[in-house]
Design an enzyme around this catalytic site. Sequence first.
Site, PDB file in Angstrom:
ATOM      1  N   GLU A  50      25.876  16.030  26.617  1.00  0.00           N
ATOM      2  CA  GLU A  50      24.846  15.041  26.280  1.00  0.00           C
ATOM      3  C   GLU A  50      24.141  14.508  27.524  1.00  0.00           C
ATOM      4  OE1 GLU A  50      28.393  12.419  27.129  1.00  0.00           O
ATOM      5  OE2 GLU A  50      27.999  14.457  26.421  1.00  0.00           O
ATOM      6  N   HIS A  83      29.870  16.858  30.350  1.00  0.00           N
ATOM      7  CA  HIS A  83      29.138  16.090  29.336  1.00  0.00           C
ATOM      8  C   HIS A  83      27.880  16.837  28.921  1.00  0.00           C
ATOM      9  CE1 HIS A  83      31.299  12.195  29.455  1.00  0.00           C
ATOM     10  NE2 HIS A  83      31.589  12.554  30.699  1.00  0.00           N
ATOM     11  N   CYS A 119      34.805  15.582  27.435  1.00  0.00           N
ATOM     12  CA  CYS A 119      35.399  14.901  28.579  1.00  0.00           C
ATOM     13  C   CYS A 119      36.831  14.467  28.255  1.00  0.00           C
ATOM     14  CB  CYS A 119      34.528  13.739  29.044  1.00  0.00           C
ATOM     15  SG  CYS A 119      34.953  13.179  30.726  1.00  0.00           S
TER      16      CYS A 119
END
Length: 225
Positions: free
Chosen positions: A208, A206, A91
């Site tokens: 994650e 992202h 990001c």
Amino acid sequence: MTNTGSSSAAAPVVALLDYGSGNVRSAQRAVERAGATVNVTRDPYEVLDADGLLVPGVGAFSACMKQLKEVNGDRMIGQRLAGGRPVLGICVGMQILFDAGVEFADHADHGSTPGMGEWPGTVTKLDARILPHMGWNTVQVEQGSAMFAGGLEQEHFYFVHSYAARDWELFTDGRTEAPKVHWAEHDGCRFVAAVENGPLWATQFHPEKSGDAGLGLLRNWVSTL
């Protein structure tokens, strides 16, 4: 501060750079699930010694650059890349790798904040009616990608941002491998979604927060360490 994840001696060690950008815990858990031992740290010896370095980023470009410099994170990243050591930016951790960013710029005379300068170009606001770009989106993956290997080319990834690199200006002379640049589109605005550039990988989305697809991408990165 150091937090250790998996104790497996065979697992690659990833330093997760803790420079105050936030989103550290979810990134830590995801990389641990991808098979690495994770040290959340800003200690330069741990950062430089690790098999891989993860640079997260949440918030504005200018704030992240300020926080990064306060812990000498920009120097640590530069030293790793100079030695060909793997780095993954996520990001705003991707955005700061470019020359500059205009979000909340602290240089009024130029209208932008200097970045790391690993890639030419300026991170600007998306030309879209709906901002932020928040939610799931596909990525236009360049052929032969190691980042998206294993059937991830058609998957959706989670984005949340209003700024991005909208142009790619780095070209090679043909003697070195050209970076693989992957794109996405939001509300008619095309932007750089991910880059593979030798030891330097980065994603605007992202991983994650991207479920199984994001975990697969992180496993691809860990497998290179």
